[in-house]
Write a protein that holds these residues in place. Structure first.
Motif, mmCIF file in Angstrom:
data_model
loop_
_atom_site.group_PDB
_atom_site.id
_atom_site.type_symbol
_atom_site.label_atom_id
_atom_site.label_comp_id
_atom_site.label_asym_id
_atom_site.label_seq_id
_atom_site.Cartn_x
_atom_site.Cartn_y
_atom_site.Cartn_z
ATOM 1 N N THR A 161 -9.445 20.867 19.666
ATOM 2 C CA THR A 161 -9.165 19.585 20.307
ATOM 3 C C THR A 161 -8.300 18.735 19.398
ATOM 4 N N ALA A 162 -7.451 17.918 20.010
ATOM 5 C CA ALA A 162 -6.547 17.079 19.229
ATOM 6 C C ALA A 162 -7.284 15.860 18.710
ATOM 7 N N GLY A 163 -6.837 15.353 17.548
ATOM 8 C CA GLY A 163 -7.446 14.153 16.989
ATOM 9 C C GLY A 163 -6.650 13.660 15.817
ATOM 10 N N LEU A 164 -6.923 12.438 15.412
ATOM 11 C CA LEU A 164 -6.259 11.851 14.264
ATOM 12 C C LEU A 164 -7.310 11.379 13.271
ATOM 13 N N SER A 165 -6.990 11.515 11.985
ATOM 14 C CA SER A 165 -7.879 11.060 10.938
ATOM 15 C C SER A 165 -7.239 9.862 10.250
ATOM 16 N N GLN A 166 -7.964 8.738 10.160
ATOM 17 C CA GLN A 166 -7.387 7.530 9.605
ATOM 18 C C GLN A 166 -8.458 6.743 8.855
ATOM 19 N N ALA A 167 -8.081 6.194 7.700
ATOM 20 C CA ALA A 167 -9.017 5.436 6.892
ATOM 21 C C ALA A 167 -9.048 3.983 7.335
ATOM 22 N N ALA A 168 -9.996 3.221 6.781
ATOM 23 C CA ALA A 168 -10.055 1.800 7.064
ATOM 24 C C ALA A 168 -9.018 1.050 6.233
ATOM 25 N N ILE A 169 -8.730 -0.172 6.654
ATOM 26 C CA ILE A 169 -7.703 -0.983 6.003
ATOM 27 C C ILE A 169 -8.264 -1.667 4.752
ATOM 28 N N THR A 170 -7.479 -1.673 3.695
ATOM 29 C CA THR A 170 -7.799 -2.444 2.497
ATOM 30 C C THR A 170 -6.993 -3.730 2.528
ATOM 31 N N TYR A 171 -7.684 -4.858 2.514
ATOM 32 C CA TYR A 171 -7.012 -6.154 2.523
ATOM 33 C C TYR A 171 -6.630 -6.551 1.098
ATOM 34 N N VAL A 172 -5.415 -7.103 0.939
ATOM 35 C CA VAL A 172 -4.920 -7.560 -0.365
ATOM 36 C C VAL A 172 -4.534 -9.030 -0.219
ATOM 37 N N ASP A 173 -5.243 -9.906 -0.913
ATOM 38 C CA ASP A 173 -4.961 -11.329 -0.809
ATOM 39 C C ASP A 173 -3.664 -11.676 -1.538
ATOM 40 N N ALA A 174 -2.841 -12.512 -0.922
ATOM 41 C CA ALA A 174 -1.580 -12.929 -1.542
ATOM 42 C C ALA A 174 -1.860 -14.021 -2.569
ATOM 43 N N THR A 175 -1.361 -13.831 -3.784
ATOM 44 C CA THR A 175 -1.571 -14.810 -4.847
ATOM 45 C C THR A 175 -0.217 -15.208 -5.436
ATOM 46 N N ILE A 176 0.036 -16.508 -5.479
ATOM 47 C CA ILE A 176 1.300 -17.021 -6.010
ATOM 48 C C ILE A 176 1.448 -16.636 -7.477
ATOM 49 N N ASN A 177 2.578 -16.002 -7.782
ATOM 50 C CA ASN A 177 2.905 -15.529 -9.124
ATOM 51 C C ASN A 177 1.912 -14.499 -9.655
ATOM 52 N N GLY A 178 1.152 -13.929 -8.727
ATOM 53 C CA GLY A 178 0.370 -12.748 -9.037
ATOM 54 C C GLY A 178 1.087 -11.584 -8.370
ATOM 55 N N ASN A 179 0.654 -11.253 -7.147
ATOM 56 C CA ASN A 179 1.342 -10.198 -6.392
ATOM 57 C C ASN A 179 2.414 -10.748 -5.453
ATOM 58 N N THR A 180 2.586 -12.076 -5.439
ATOM 59 C CA THR A 180 3.538 -12.702 -4.521
ATOM 60 C C THR A 180 4.581 -13.505 -5.289
ATOM 61 N N THR A 181 5.843 -13.200 -5.014
ATOM 62 C CA THR A 181 6.977 -13.774 -5.726
ATOM 63 C C THR A 181 8.060 -14.145 -4.728
#
Length: 238
Positions: A3-23
């Motif tokens: 049978t056909a199917g797809l395997s997919q993980a759950a989403i990891t949320y990443v908070d945006a931080t000024i001058n951290g991961n956000t530029t």
């Protein structure tokens, strides 16, 4: 029978931080007073405000006449180089009102626009209300749905981590950006922009991004795809 199917993980949320991961879009640092400020009312800047995930949200046009804020870049790091991921951007909206945002996997402007309260004739695409996604309802923009304990935290498997999706009269919304491939350093860049020179009714509230491994066919799906391909080859040889 396979049978056909797809395997997919759950989403990891990443908070945006000024001058951290956000530029800025080119990777250079955001300058306080030039590119962003605390509170509201700046001109051509983002606002660093105290609510949503991580206790801060990056906003623009909280008051009318705030101009055009610079394009932002949030980097998701620590990924597997060359691996494909489904990626997402997360905005917030006021219940019963419209907020908007632009986001893309490219810094080219104008980016695609999205709104929390969609209407016929809008040039913006609809965002998806997170509270309904995590509860298994894929309906667009249905309004807030409270969690059982009223905390606004969702831990039902939609995210790999705890994510605030409701707070006061505000709710979180998702934009799916499709599939991106992590670069040689294991990074994926997501770009965010505001709706320039607009009024407060079209404000932008940007909170963060998310990722999950791109769906891959399960063994049954692979077998079916292989059989279909073999059948096509045989037909062409006849």
């Amino acid at each position: 029978m396979a049978t056909a199917g797809l395997s997919q993980a759950a989403i990891t949320y990443v908070d945006a931080t000024i001058n951290g991961n956000t530029t800025l879009a080119d990777g250079s640092a955001l300058i306080d007073g030039t590119h962003y400020q605390s509170g509201t009312g700046g001109t051509n800047t983002w606002n660093d405000r105290a609510f949503a995930n991580g206790g801060t949200i990056i906003s623009n046009s909280d008051t009318t006449g705030e101009g055009d804020a610079p394009v932002l870049r949030t980097t998701i790091s620590g990924l597997t180089a060359g691996e494909s991921y489904e990626v997402y951007t997360y905005f917030w909206g006021i219940d019963g009102a419209t907020t908007r945002g632009r986001t893309s996997l490219s810094s080219t402007t104008p980016m695609d626009g999205y709104n929390t309260s969609h209407f016929n004739g809008s040039s913006f695409d609809p965002m998806t209300a997170l509270t309904r996604l995590v509860s298994g309802d894929s309906g667009l923009n249905p309004g807030p749905v409270s969690t059982a304990d009223g905390s606004g935290f969702e831990n039902g498997g939609y995210f790999t981590n705890s994510v605030l999706t409701e707070e006061s009269n505000r709710s979180m919304y998702q934009v799916s950006l499709g599939t991106a491939v992590a670069d040689g350093s294991g990074n994926i860049h997501i770009y965010i922009d505001d709706l320039e020179n607009t009024s407060s009714v079209n404000r932008t509230w940007y909170d963060g991004v998310g990722y999950e491994l791109a769906a891959v066919p399960e063994p049954g799906t692979s077998a079916l795809l292989g059989m279909a391909g073999l059948g096509l080859i045989l037909r062409r040889r006849r």
